[in-house]
Design an enzyme around this catalytic site. Structure first.
Site, PDB file in Angstrom:
ATOM      1  N   ARG A  99       0.858  -1.192   0.000  1.00 54.29           N
ATOM      2  CA  ARG A  99       0.000   0.000   0.000  1.00 54.29           C
ATOM      3  C   ARG A  99       0.892   1.239   0.000  1.00 54.29           C
ATOM      4  O   ARG A  99       1.742   1.392   0.874  1.00 54.29           O
ATOM      5  CB  ARG A  99      -0.886  -0.012   1.244  1.00 54.29           C
ATOM      6  CG  ARG A  99      -1.711   1.241   1.424  1.00 54.29           C
ATOM      7  CD  ARG A  99      -2.687   1.157   2.589  1.00 54.29           C
ATOM      8  NE  ARG A  99      -3.425   2.391   2.669  1.00 54.29           N
ATOM      9  CZ  ARG A  99      -3.264   3.317   3.619  1.00 54.29           C
ATOM     10  NH1 ARG A  99      -2.431   3.125   4.618  1.00 54.29           N
ATOM     11  NH2 ARG A  99      -3.962   4.428   3.574  1.00 54.29           N
ATOM     12  N   HIS A 142      -2.799  11.167   0.459  1.00 53.88           N
ATOM     13  CA  HIS A 142      -2.271  10.933   1.811  1.00 53.88           C
ATOM     14  C   HIS A 142      -1.607  12.238   2.248  1.00 53.88           C
ATOM     15  O   HIS A 142      -0.423  12.294   2.537  1.00 53.88           O
ATOM     16  CB  HIS A 142      -1.301   9.752   1.807  1.00 53.88           C
ATOM     17  CG  HIS A 142      -1.048   9.149   3.161  1.00 53.88           C
ATOM     18  ND1 HIS A 142      -1.219   7.805   3.437  1.00 53.88           N
ATOM     19  CD2 HIS A 142      -0.616   9.697   4.322  1.00 53.88           C
ATOM     20  CE1 HIS A 142      -0.898   7.560   4.695  1.00 53.88           C
ATOM     21  NE2 HIS A 142      -0.521   8.694   5.261  1.00 53.88           N
ATOM     22  N   GLU A 187      -7.330   8.777   5.836  1.00 52.39           N
ATOM     23  CA  GLU A 187      -7.607   9.477   7.097  1.00 52.39           C
ATOM     24  C   GLU A 187      -8.079  10.912   6.904  1.00 52.39           C
ATOM     25  O   GLU A 187      -7.387  11.877   7.302  1.00 52.39           O
ATOM     26  CB  GLU A 187      -6.374   9.441   8.007  1.00 52.39           C
ATOM     27  CG  GLU A 187      -5.906   8.034   8.322  1.00 52.39           C
ATOM     28  CD  GLU A 187      -4.705   7.984   9.268  1.00 52.39           C
ATOM     29  OE1 GLU A 187      -4.134   9.044   9.567  1.00 52.39           O
ATOM     30  OE2 GLU A 187      -4.345   6.874   9.701  1.00 52.39           O
ATOM     31  N   TYR A 315      -4.707   2.128  15.797  1.00 47.24           N
ATOM     32  CA  TYR A 315      -3.485   2.171  16.607  1.00 47.24           C
ATOM     33  C   TYR A 315      -3.742   2.041  18.097  1.00 47.24           C
ATOM     34  O   TYR A 315      -2.978   1.408  18.809  1.00 47.24           O
ATOM     35  CB  TYR A 315      -2.730   3.487  16.356  1.00 47.24           C
ATOM     36  CG  TYR A 315      -2.108   3.529  14.975  1.00 47.24           C
ATOM     37  CD1 TYR A 315      -0.856   2.984  14.746  1.00 47.24           C
ATOM     38  CD2 TYR A 315      -2.800   4.078  13.896  1.00 47.24           C
ATOM     39  CE1 TYR A 315      -0.280   2.997  13.483  1.00 47.24           C
ATOM     40  CE2 TYR A 315      -2.238   4.100  12.622  1.00 47.24           C
ATOM     41  CZ  TYR A 315      -0.984   3.550  12.428  1.00 47.24           C
ATOM     42  OH  TYR A 315      -0.427   3.547  11.175  1.00 47.24           O
ATOM     43  N   GLU A 371      -3.863   0.069   8.188  1.00 50.70           N
ATOM     44  CA  GLU A 371      -2.678   0.439   8.993  1.00 50.70           C
ATOM     45  C   GLU A 371      -2.835  -0.118  10.394  1.00 50.70           C
ATOM     46  O   GLU A 371      -3.901   0.026  11.014  1.00 50.70           O
ATOM     47  CB  GLU A 371      -2.512   1.963   9.112  1.00 50.70           C
ATOM     48  CG  GLU A 371      -2.043   2.647   7.861  1.00 50.70           C
ATOM     49  CD  GLU A 371      -1.837   4.154   8.037  1.00 50.70           C
ATOM     50  OE1 GLU A 371      -1.597   4.617   9.178  1.00 50.70           O
ATOM     51  OE2 GLU A 371      -1.932   4.854   7.024  1.00 50.70           O
TER      52      GLU A 371
HETATM   53  O1  IFM Z   1       2.442   7.787   9.830  1.00 47.08           O
HETATM   54  C1  IFM Z   1       1.063   7.899   9.977  1.00 47.08           C
HETATM   55  C2  IFM Z   1       0.365   7.705   8.642  1.00 47.08           C
HETATM   56  O2  IFM Z   1       0.813   8.619   7.701  1.00 47.08           O
HETATM   57  C3  IFM Z   1      -1.116   7.871   8.806  1.00 47.08           C
HETATM   58  N1  IFM Z   1      -1.619   7.035   9.854  1.00 47.08           N
HETATM   59  C4  IFM Z   1      -0.956   7.077  11.131  1.00 47.08           C
HETATM   60  C5  IFM Z   1       0.531   6.859  10.936  1.00 47.08           C
HETATM   61  C6  IFM Z   1       1.250   6.907  12.304  1.00 47.08           C
HETATM   62  O3  IFM Z   1       1.027   8.129  12.919  1.00 47.08           O
END
Ligand code: IFM
Length: 465
Positions: A99, A142, A187, A315, A371
């Site tokens: 990705r 992004h 995001e 996360y 992610e």
């Molecule tokens: O590094 C970032 C990514 O660009 C977007 N999602 C969260 C990651 C960690 O903060």
């Protein structure tokens, strides 16, 4: 350098055990997609080459005080030049898919004309992936908005949503047949809220009303881009990626439970309700009080156009307590496991949120965890990087995802963030999320033990057929 794995089957199995889903997990099926992710500004570098124009992150990094140590993405991981070696590394990992994102300022100029030198870079990358047997999950946005678009108002200007659809049209015409899955945005919550609502990210505005309007235009751009993506590249899946996390009440009081619900509205439903239900959450509309976005007739229908998959980035969780009738604050609980981002490690939150979304959205599309990963203070010692916390983090999150799948959530893929240490936005290069260590002085890549373990698991799975 490609990574090397033990040949002895027992050693390989012991290594694989460190980063693998539990026995019997549906994630072990051969059709489940395992991958790793990156993004353009965080790894590419080559900020002034082949006609690339400045992005809002170049400008933000050049503004004193915005990014730790004044760092920027001018060189980053120098991936723009080192992509063949990076693809070899990916191949040696044995992932099914990679990705990455396209830098809009690399591929289009101010008049909307294609920049063939920039586009050719992505063609080479995609061809290189295909030659090595990997699929491409490509994100269009992004966060590296062309600065010329920001000069015209950026995501506050409704026009940007239409220009984004033009950009999606161009890329899907140019790259058709090479992409397994498109994501419009990564995001939007971060792009809108951190970029326009509180100023922690580029372009650095901090006006509540601007955050809500930027979000609306990001989501509108997503909806406007879908028809072109589908028409130009009919074999590809089309979706969007949201960062999500559950909010838990600090105490079981009614006030704190209400606070947790508000957190959920603000963190998750702000993005997912428009996409999956065609409406903003009523709780937020009330909270915004005069900061509501301007929504034109037909916008919500455009935003809620069907998608093939939903990408979720997970996360951590939040614990919140009420501070007033309609306000809350984060509770920083002492003594819990955290990462160097100070984010709590809470794998159960992944299962909880997946199951909550399945209940909440009757038409929830298939999910990819686009992610998941963590930052730690990794160091190369004797040529090796022992990232024990990351191995355990990944294994526990794989288990949480497996439990949600066993309870009926349709998860199709899992992408570790990130392939390699990179530019972590306002935190610069200090926060290391990679499963491959990068020495930013020499650009040397050293696979961490988590990368070796992930590769060992993938090799075992492939051997099992
Ligand atoms: O590094 C970032 C990514 O660009 C977007 N999602 C969260 C990651 C960690 O903060």
């Amino acid at each position: 350098m490609p990574l090397t794995l033990p040949v002895d089957p027992h050693a390989l199995a012991a290594l694989a055990e460190l980063v693998s889903p539990p026995a019997g997990s549906p994630m072990r099926r051969r059709d489940f997609v395992f991958g790793v992710g990156t993004s353009s500004y965080q790894i590419e570098g080559a900020a002034h080459e082949d006609g690339r124009l400045p992005s809002i992150w170049d400008s933000f990094c050049a503004t004193p005080g915005k990014v730790a140590r004044g760092e920027n993405g001018e060189v980053a991981c120098d991936h723009y030049h080192r992509w063949p070696q990076d693809l070899d590394l990916l191949e040696s990992l044995g992932v099914d898919a990679y990705r990455f994102s396209i830098a809009w300022p690399r591929v289009m100029d101010e008049q909307g004309r294609p920049n063939s030198r920039g586009i050719d870079f992505y063609k080479r990358l995609l061809d290189g992936l295909a030659e090595r047997g990997m699929r491409a999950f490509v994100t269009l946005y992004h966060w590296d908005l062309p600065q010329w678009m920001e000069d015209r108002g950026g995501w506050l200007n409704r026009e940007t949503a239409y220009r984004f659809a033009d950009y999606a049209d161009l890329m899907s015409r140019e790259l058709r047949g090479r992409v397994a899955a498109w994501a419009t945005h990564n995001e939007p919550w971060c792009a809108a809220y951190l970029g326009y609502g509180n100023g922690h990210h580029a372009p650095g505005h901090n006006v509540t009303r601007w955050g809500t309007q930027a979000m609306h235009h990001l989501l509108l751009g997503h909806g406007l881009a879908l028809p072109a993506l589908r028409a130009n590249d009919p074999a590809a899946q089309v979706g969007i990626v949201a960062n999500v996390g559950p909010g838990y009440p600090d105490t079981e009081t009614e006030e704190d439970r209400h606070a947790a619900d508000l957190y959920d509205a603000y963190q998750n439903r702000w993005v997912l309700d428009p996409l999956l239900k065609g409406e903003y959450p009523a709780a937020l509309w009330k909270l915004w009080k005069g900061s509501e976005p301007l929504v034109l007739p037909g916008d919500m229908e455009t935003i809620a156009r069907p998608i093939d998959y939903l990408g979720l980035n997970y996360y951590s969780r939040a614990v919140v307590r009420a501070t007033g009738e309609d306000s809350f604050e984060w509770v920083h609980r002492p003594g819990v496991e955290r990462t160097t981002m100070d984010w709590e490690v809470h794998p159960q939150g992944l299962q909880d949120i997946l199951e909550a979304f399945k209940q909440r959205y009757p038409d929830l599309p298939p999910i990819h965890i686009t992610e998941n990963g963590m930052s730690s203070a990794d160091q190369v010692l004797g040529g090796q990087v022992e990232d024990a916390q990351r191995q355990s983090y990944l294994k526990r999150h794989f288990a949480a995802c497996s439990r949600a799948m066993a309870n009926g959530v349709d998860v199709r893929g899992y992408f570790i963030w990130s392939l390699m240490d990179n530019f972590e936005w306002a935190f610069g290069y200090e926060r290391r999320f990679g499963i491959v260590h990068v020495d930013f002085g020499t650009q040397r890549r050293t696979p961490k033990r988590s990368a070796l373990a992930y590769a060992a698991f993938l090799r075992q799975r492939a051997a099992a057929g």
